[in-house]
Design a protein around this motif. Structure first.
Motif, PDB file in Angstrom:
ATOM      1  N   GLU A 140       0.828  -1.207   0.000  1.00 15.39           N
ATOM      2  CA  GLU A 140       0.000   0.000   0.000  1.00 15.39           C
ATOM      3  C   GLU A 140       0.861   1.254   0.000  1.00 15.39           C
ATOM      4  N   LEU A 141       1.983   1.210   0.705  1.00 15.30           N
ATOM      5  CA  LEU A 141       2.912   2.336   0.684  1.00 15.30           C
ATOM      6  C   LEU A 141       3.481   2.523  -0.718  1.00 15.30           C
ATOM      7  N   ALA A 142       3.814   1.417  -1.374  1.00 18.72           N
ATOM      8  CA  ALA A 142       4.388   1.485  -2.714  1.00 18.72           C
ATOM      9  C   ALA A 142       3.377   2.003  -3.730  1.00 18.72           C
ATOM     10  N   ALA A 143       2.103   1.672  -3.539  1.00 22.69           N
ATOM     11  CA  ALA A 143       1.079   2.045  -4.512  1.00 22.69           C
ATOM     12  C   ALA A 143       0.474   3.427  -4.251  1.00 22.69           C
ATOM     13  N   LEU A 144       0.802   4.047  -3.122  1.00 19.00           N
ATOM     14  CA  LEU A 144       0.185   5.319  -2.757  1.00 19.00           C
ATOM     15  C   LEU A 144       0.543   6.410  -3.763  1.00 19.00           C
ATOM     16  N   GLN A 145      -0.463   7.121  -4.238  1.00 21.57           N
ATOM     17  CA  GLN A 145      -0.290   8.218  -5.196  1.00 21.57           C
ATOM     18  C   GLN A 145      -0.670   9.542  -4.535  1.00 21.57           C
ATOM     19  N   VAL A 146      -0.080  10.624  -5.047  1.00 23.51           N
ATOM     20  CA  VAL A 146      -0.407  11.954  -4.522  1.00 23.51           C
ATOM     21  C   VAL A 146      -1.908  12.201  -4.632  1.00 23.51           C
ATOM     22  N   GLU A 147      -2.509  11.694  -5.699  1.00 25.62           N
ATOM     23  CA  GLU A 147      -3.944  11.872  -5.905  1.00 25.62           C
ATOM     24  C   GLU A 147      -4.782  11.158  -4.850  1.00 25.62           C
ATOM     25  N   HIS A 148      -4.162  10.269  -4.083  1.00 24.80           N
ATOM     26  CA  HIS A 148      -4.871   9.540  -3.028  1.00 24.80           C
ATOM     27  C   HIS A 148      -4.844  10.282  -1.697  1.00 24.80           C
ATOM     28  N   VAL A 149      -4.145  11.416  -1.634  1.00 27.05           N
ATOM     29  CA  VAL A 149      -3.966  12.156  -0.381  1.00 27.05           C
ATOM     30  C   VAL A 149      -4.862  13.387  -0.392  1.00 27.05           C
ATOM     31  N   ASP A 150      -5.760  13.481   0.569  1.00 25.43           N
ATOM     32  CA  ASP A 150      -6.705  14.605   0.642  1.00 25.43           C
ATOM     33  C   ASP A 150      -6.563  15.336   1.969  1.00 25.43           C
ATOM     34  N   GLU A 151      -6.758  16.634   1.912  1.00 23.20           N
ATOM     35  CA  GLU A 151      -6.709  17.468   3.108  1.00 23.20           C
ATOM     36  C   GLU A 151      -7.953  17.270   3.962  1.00 23.20           C
ATOM     37  N   HIS A 152      -7.773  17.441   5.262  1.00 19.63           N
ATOM     38  CA  HIS A 152      -8.889  17.381   6.214  1.00 19.63           C
ATOM     39  C   HIS A 152      -8.540  18.320   7.362  1.00 19.63           C
ATOM     40  N   PRO A 153      -9.520  18.941   7.994  1.00 18.69           N
ATOM     41  CA  PRO A 153      -9.221  19.842   9.113  1.00 18.69           C
ATOM     42  C   PRO A 153      -8.374  19.194  10.207  1.00 18.69           C
ATOM     43  N   ASN A 154      -8.484  17.893  10.369  1.00 16.29           N
ATOM     44  CA  ASN A 154      -7.730  17.208  11.420  1.00 16.29           C
ATOM     45  C   ASN A 154      -6.400  16.628  10.937  1.00 16.29           C
ATOM     46  N   GLY A 155      -6.134  16.736   9.643  1.00 19.31           N
ATOM     47  CA  GLY A 155      -4.902  16.161   9.115  1.00 19.31           C
ATOM     48  C   GLY A 155      -5.038  15.800   7.657  1.00 19.31           C
ATOM     49  N   LEU A 156      -4.785  14.525   7.327  1.00 12.80           N
ATOM     50  CA  LEU A 156      -4.886  14.043   5.957  1.00 12.80           C
ATOM     51  C   LEU A 156      -5.696  12.753   5.924  1.00 12.80           C
ATOM     52  N   VAL A 157      -6.313  12.504   4.770  1.00 15.55           N
ATOM     53  CA  VAL A 157      -7.048  11.263   4.557  1.00 15.55           C
ATOM     54  C   VAL A 157      -6.469  10.584   3.314  1.00 15.55           C
ATOM     55  N   LEU A 158      -6.074   9.318   3.459  1.00 15.90           N
ATOM     56  CA  LEU A 158      -5.557   8.539   2.338  1.00 15.90           C
ATOM     57  C   LEU A 158      -6.672   7.647   1.802  1.00 15.90           C
ATOM     58  N   THR A 159      -6.863   7.663   0.512  1.00 10.06           N
ATOM     59  CA  THR A 159      -7.855   6.812  -0.130  1.00 10.06           C
ATOM     60  C   THR A 159      -7.124   5.686  -0.851  1.00 10.06           C
ATOM     61  N   LEU A 160      -7.338   4.468  -0.415  1.00  7.39           N
ATOM     62  CA  LEU A 160      -6.664   3.311  -1.012  1.00  7.39           C
ATOM     63  C   LEU A 160      -7.635   2.607  -1.951  1.00  7.39           C
ATOM     64  N   PRO A 161      -7.431   2.745  -3.259  1.00  8.72           N
ATOM     65  CA  PRO A 161      -8.354   2.106  -4.207  1.00  8.72           C
ATOM     66  C   PRO A 161      -8.385   0.593  -4.068  1.00  8.72           C
ATOM     67  N   ARG A 162      -7.217   0.005  -3.757  1.00  9.74           N
ATOM     68  CA  ARG A 162      -7.120  -1.447  -3.615  1.00  9.74           C
ATOM     69  C   ARG A 162      -6.192  -1.786  -2.454  1.00  9.74           C
ATOM     70  N   SER A 163      -6.387  -2.986  -1.942  1.00 12.25           N
ATOM     71  CA  SER A 163      -5.526  -3.472  -0.864  1.00 12.25           C
ATOM     72  C   SER A 163      -5.548  -4.987  -0.893  1.00 12.25           C
ATOM     73  N   LYS A 164      -4.819  -5.587   0.026  1.00  8.05           N
ATOM     74  CA  LYS A 164      -4.777  -7.042   0.103  1.00  8.05           C
ATOM     75  C   LYS A 164      -6.158  -7.630   0.317  1.00  8.05           C
ATOM     76  N   THR A 165      -6.986  -6.954   1.094  1.00  7.41           N
ATOM     77  CA  THR A 165      -8.331  -7.451   1.386  1.00  7.41           C
ATOM     78  C   THR A 165      -9.391  -6.805   0.502  1.00  7.41           C
ATOM     79  N   ASN A 166      -8.969  -5.989  -0.452  1.00  9.28           N
ATOM     80  CA  ASN A 166      -9.906  -5.319  -1.361  1.00  9.28           C
ATOM     81  C   ASN A 166      -9.286  -5.294  -2.759  1.00  9.28           C
TER      82      ASN A 166
END
Length: 356
Positions: free
Chosen positions: A198-224
Motif C-alpha cells: 500500500e505504501l508502494a502504490a500510494l499516489q499523490v492523488e490519493h492524499v486529501d486534506e482534512h481539518p484534522n490532518g490528511l485522509v488517504l484513499t486506497l483504491p485497492r488493498s490485500k483485502t480489497n
C-alpha cells in the motif's frame, strides 16, 4: 519427445506451462489459454490483472520448483497425478518447509492447471488427506514481524539524516531527500497501519486534506483486490512536529517537488526524486536500513513491523479492537488479536502476582 528448444531433461508440458506462466506476467506478448486461441491485447491485460504481480511472480517460481522436482523424480507435472502432488508435499514437509509455503505451492499448481483447462488436482481425495495430515503435524503459528513502536520508533526517526553534505567543492549542503522520505515513510506506515504494498502504490492523488490532518484513499488493498469500495486511512496531526506524519509527508513532497504520481519514490545519488515508485521489497530494505542507523538490530524487523507496531501500541494505549480495525482495515478481529497475543498474555494474569 521434447522439442529442440526445451531445456535438457524437461518434458514438453513442463516447458510449455512454464512459458505460459511467464507470459501471463508479461505486458506485450499474447498468451494461449484454454482453447489455444491467442488472446487479444485487451484480453491479455485483463488476464494479467486477474492476479497481483507479486502473486504471479510467486506462482512462476513455485511452478519452476515443482517441475524441477518432477524431472528429478521422473514424474509428469501436467496433468499432475495425485501421487505426484502428495509425494512432492511429503518431501517438502520432511525437508522442513513451512505450511504457508506449501499452501502457496498448491495454489500455484491449481492455477497452472486452470490455465490449461485441466481439473484441479489439489482437490483429489488423496491430496486432501495427505495435506490435512501435514497441516496437523507440521502446522505452526505464522511468523510475526517484531512491532516497531515507541520508544524505538522515535530513535529510528531521530537517526534519519536531514542534511546532505557534499564532498564536491562549492556545493552547499542540501536537505537529505532520502532521509526526509524515510521519515515520512516510517510515520505514514506506522500511523496509517499500512502494508508495504500500500505504501508502494500510494499516489499523490490519493492524499486529501482534512481539518484534522490528511485522509488517504486506497483504491485497492490485500483485502480489497477488486476495488469494490475504496478504503480510507486517516493521518491525524501530532502535537510534536518531529513525530507528525502530516508534517513529515508534506516536507518530503515539497522538498522532492512531487505534485503528482507516486508518493514514495527512489532518490538518486544526486539527491533528486526519480519519479518512480518504490518496489515493496525496496520499502522492506529501507525500513531495515533505517532501524540499523539507530543502532538497533534490524534482523527481526521488516516493513510489516510498522503495521504491527501500530496495532500493538494502540492496544497498549487502551484502544479497542474495533477502533484499531477501523484504521488497520482488518475484517477479522481474530486476526487482529494475533498481533497483540504476547502482550495480552501478561494482562490480568495471576502468574504475575505470585510474589516468588
Amino acid at each position: 519427445m521434447a522439442t529442440p528448444t526445451d531445456p535438457p531433461g524437461t518434458t514438453p508440458s513442463t516447458h510449455s506451462v512454464a512459458g505460459t506462466v511467464a507470459r501471463v506476467s508479461a505486458t506485450t506478448d499474447a498468451v494461449q489459454l484454454l482453447d489455444d486461441v491467442p488472446l487479444t491485447e485487451a484480453e491479455t491485460e485483463y488476464v494479467e490483472a486477474a492476479r497481483a504481480a507479486n502473486t504471479l511472480r510467486g506462482y512462476r517460481s513455485d511452478w519452476t520448483e515443482f517441475t524441477t522436482w518432477c524431472v528429478q523424480h521422473d514424474r509428469d507435472p501436467l496433468p499432475a497425478a495425485a501421487s505426484t502432488i502428495t509425494g512432492y508435499l511429503s518431501d517438502l514437509a520432511k525437508a522442513g518447509a513451512k505450511v504457508g509455503t506449501m499452501s502457496r505451492r498448491l495454489s500455484a499448481l491449481k492455477f497452472v492447471h486452470q490455465l490449461q483447462d485441466l481439473p484441479d488436482p489439489t482437490s483429489n481425495a488423496r491430496v486432501v488427506a495427505v495435506w490435512e495430515g501435514i497441516r496437523r503435524t507440521h502446522g505452526a503459528p505464522p511468523d510475526q514481524a517484531t512491532p516497531l513502536m515507541p520508544p524505538e520508533l522515535f530513535d529510528v526517526l531521530a537517526a534519519c539524516p536531514t542534511t546532505r553534505i557534499w564532498k564536491t567543492k562549492n556545493r552547499a549542503p542540501e536537505p537529505d531527500l532520502a532521509g526526509h522520505r524515510d521519515r515520512a515513510l516510517l510515520l505514514v506506515g506506522f500511523v496509517g497501519a499500512l502494508r508495504r504494498s500500500e505504501l508502494a502504490a500510494l499516489q499523490v492523488e490519493h492524499v486529501d486534506e482534512h481539518p484534522n490532518g490528511l485522509v488517504l484513499t486506497l483504491p485497492r488493498s490485500k483485502t480489497n483486490q477488486h476495488g469494490t469500495e475504496a478504503e480510507l486511512v486517516v493521518l491525524p496531526r501530532s502535537g510534536n512536529p518531529d513525530r507528525c506524519p502530516v508534517t513529515a509527508l508534506r516536507a518530503w513532497l515539497e522538498l522532492a517537488q512531487i505534485t503528482t504520481g507516486p508518493v514514495f519514490q527512489g532518490v538518486t545519488k544526486g539527491n533528486k526524486a526519480t519519479g518512480r515508485s518504490l518496489h515493496p521489497e525496496s520499502i522492506n530494505t529501507l525500513v531495515q536500513h533505517a532501524i540499523g542507523r539507530a543502532g538497533i538490530d534490524p534482523l527481526p524487523y521488516s516493513a510489516h513491523s510498522l503495521r504491527a507496531g501500530f496495532i500493538t501500541y494502540a492496544h497498549l494505549r487502551g484502544a479497542t479492537d474495533r477502533a484499531i480495525a477501523h484504521q488497520s482495515r482488518h475484517r477479522s478481529l481474530t486476526t487482529l488479536g494475533g498481533y497483540v497475543r504476547i502482550h495480552n498474555a501478561w494482562t490480568d494474569n495471576a502468574a504475575t502476582s505470585l510474589g516468588l
